[in-house]
Design a protein around this motif. Structure first.
Motif, PDB file in Angstrom:
ATOM      1  N   CYS A 180       0.849  -1.200   0.000  1.00 50.59           N
ATOM      2  CA  CYS A 180       0.000   0.000   0.000  1.00 50.59           C
ATOM      3  C   CYS A 180       0.884   1.249   0.000  1.00 50.59           C
ATOM      4  CB  CYS A 180      -0.910   0.014   1.234  1.00 50.59           C
ATOM      5  SG  CYS A 180      -2.169  -1.280   1.263  1.00 50.59           S
ATOM      6  N   PHE A 218      -6.603  -2.766  -4.568  1.00 50.45           N
ATOM      7  CA  PHE A 218      -6.590  -2.679  -3.106  1.00 50.45           C
ATOM      8  C   PHE A 218      -8.009  -2.522  -2.565  1.00 50.45           C
ATOM      9  CE2 PHE A 218      -2.284  -1.099  -4.154  1.00 50.45           C
ATOM     10  CZ  PHE A 218      -1.535  -1.969  -3.384  1.00 50.45           C
ATOM     11  N   CYS A 221      -6.261  -1.371   2.641  1.00 56.70           N
ATOM     12  CA  CYS A 221      -5.125  -0.497   2.920  1.00 56.70           C
ATOM     13  C   CYS A 221      -5.470   0.376   4.117  1.00 56.70           C
ATOM     14  CB  CYS A 221      -4.820   0.418   1.722  1.00 56.70           C
ATOM     15  SG  CYS A 221      -3.760  -0.345   0.465  1.00 56.70           S
ATOM     16  N   VAL A 278      -2.080   5.653   2.371  1.00 52.57           N
ATOM     17  CA  VAL A 278      -2.312   5.953   0.953  1.00 52.57           C
ATOM     18  C   VAL A 278      -2.945   7.323   0.737  1.00 52.57           C
ATOM     19  CG1 VAL A 278      -2.373   3.577   0.112  1.00 52.57           C
ATOM     20  CG2 VAL A 278      -4.420   4.547   1.152  1.00 52.57           C
ATOM     21  N   ALA A 311      -7.395   3.623  -3.418  1.00 54.31           N
ATOM     22  CA  ALA A 311      -7.061   2.352  -2.771  1.00 54.31           C
ATOM     23  C   ALA A 311      -7.954   2.064  -1.570  1.00 54.31           C
ATOM     24  CB  ALA A 311      -5.595   2.360  -2.326  1.00 54.31           C
TER      25      ALA A 311
END
Lengths: 178, 287
Positions: free
Chosen positions: B172, B262, B268, B273, B279
């Protein structure tokens, strides 16, 4: 005792219903919907020889979920952790974006007995049929219909709901007969 | 006042009072399925002892029942006991059983994930803090279960699962670095991130729990609430089955394509992120 569901049938049941079940749990304020949902399906697997006909299994899962949530609530009470959670659930109010109408309805539903509340939610929120309602409640179809009727009459008799419905009817008439 | 009657308006008003809830993401559906599998394993009489398992966000089972392990006597996280049960290794990865109540849990975790590259110390710290948080939760669950008198209150983690969780967090973080560099036009930083991501499929922390890394489209019969049956497609994903999609996306410049694997197949930590919001499902993004 019915035929036991196979592994594949169980996974099919899961895939077909898990979205609805998680939504059901979240609408009822479950703080850990994923774990409760997992427990419900684990129960379904343990009782796989007792499950109702395929078309009634979603309702059966709702009924099992209600029992799991009740058990979880009792456990929290025993652990003296219920205070905060209870306050959170009881204090749940619609956010600012929700209309006054919704607030009125939420309050009116909240004034019903817990049994009547659940009956109406299962019918109107989860879109259960009366036959499914009977499965979810674990009662005969006739008993479920009686409970549904009583719950509906109790809500319809609420003064705030009567005012809302009458107001809606008036608006409707005005729109068509200015 | 006349007796009330029930109309379509009443039904509509009740229906509209339902709290809005979104559809669960695929990753969430998979997480719950893994939890169900863990509970089913618990309810099935085991060959040697009862087991209790939890699955960490679709990566690997990291908590296993510790019957037969003297967890109550431990002062340290390391037990010195290796997981040998084939089924438990398949679900939770190989390695040593770790007591989440150990005072040195964080130190042990850092030792175990030392070979996993992170783009920064800050990212590594976020990943560590996330696992420590869950270890504390596990420890508290054990305390409650023990005080309640549960017979099977002990649980431990496995280093293979801990390392897999760390590897996922690292990916991630590297994807976030890739996104930041791609957006800024920093070719050097972008190339560095791509190199790490392309090497990830062979990281031992990943191959130990998932050598295949595949997503297989499958179909199954489902019956809806009206009783009608139809075929529905779904993906059968191994724990790191989404990784090839990330590697492929790293070669392009599409941030949505990079974030999608993701968001759809795993989890994540949002703080890892910030430059790759795709994500994380919208409801969980850091504002």
């Amino acid at each position: 005792m019915g035929r036991s569901v196979t592994e594949q049938e169980f996974e099919e049941l899961y895939r077909a219903t898990v979205g609805d079940l998680i939504a059901y749990l979240r609408r009822r304020g479950a703080s850990d919907a994923e774990n409760v949902a997992a427990e419900v399906y684990a129960i379904a697997w343990r009782r796989r020889t007792d499950l109702p006909a395929p078309m009634l299994r979603r309702a059966w899962l709702f009924g099992a979920a209600a029992k799991v949530m009740q058990a979880e609530h009792r456990r929290r009470v025993r652990e003296r952790e219920a205070g905060a959670e209870h306050a959170r659930l009881d204090g749940a109010t619609p956010d600012d974006a929700q209309s006054t109408t919704t607030e009125t309805m939420v309050a009116a539903i909240g004034r019903l007995s817990p049994g009547h509340q659940e009956v109406l939610r299962l019918i109107e929120w989860e879109r259960l049929t009366p036959a499914e309602l009977a499965t979810a409640l674990g009662v005969r179809a006739g008993t479920a219909r009686v409970r549904l009727h009583r719950a509906r009459m109790a809500l319809a008799a609420d003064p705030a709901v009567r005012a809302l419905v009458e107001e809606g009817s008036s608006s409707h008439l005005l729109e068509h007969h200015p | 006042m006349p007796n009330p009657s029930w109309t379509d308006d009443h039904s509509r008003l009740v229906a509209e009072a339902a709290p809005p809830v979104g559809e669960p993401a695929d990753a969430e559906v998979d997480r719950v399925w893994n939890l169900v599998a863990a509970r089913r394993a618990t309810s099935t009489p085991a060959r040697r002892s009862r087991r209790r398992m939890a699955v960490g966000a679709g990566v690997a089972a990291i908590v296993l029942g510790a019957s037969g392990v003297a967890a109550a006597d431990m002062w340290h996280a390391r037990t010195g006991v290796q997981q040998t049960d084939a089924e438990s290794i398949r679900l939770g990865g190989p390695g040593e059983l770790i007591d989440p109540r150990g005072a040195d849990y964080e130190q042990v975790l850092r030792e175990e994930m030392a070979d996993i590259p992170f783009p920064s110390d800050e990212a590594r710290d976020i990943a560590v803090a996330d696992q420590v948080k869950f270890a504390l939760r596990d420890a508290e669950s054990m305390r409650i279960a023990q005080s309640r008198g549960d017979e099977d209150w002990r649980s431990v983690q496995i280093t293979g699962g801990m390392r897999a969780e760390a590897a996922r967090a690292a990916l991630c973080a590297w994807s976030n670095s890739w996104a930041g560099a791609t957006t800024a036009g920093d070719d050097s930083a972008r190339a560095a991130a791509i190199e790490v991501i392309e090497g990830a499929p062979s990281w031992p922390a990943i191959t130990d729990v998932d050598a295949d890394q595949t997503i297989t489209p499958k179909k199954m019969w489902v019956t809806d609430e009206h009783g009608s049956t139809r075929r529905q497609a779904y993906f059968d994903t191994t724990p790191f089955g989404w990784l090839p999609l990330v590697v492929t996306a790293a070669g392009g410049r599409d941030l949505e394509a990079m974030g999608r694997p993701f968001a759809e197949h795993t989890r994540c930590i949002p703080e890892l992120v910030p430059d790759l919001p795709a994500a994380v499902p919208a409801a969980f993004r850091v504002q």
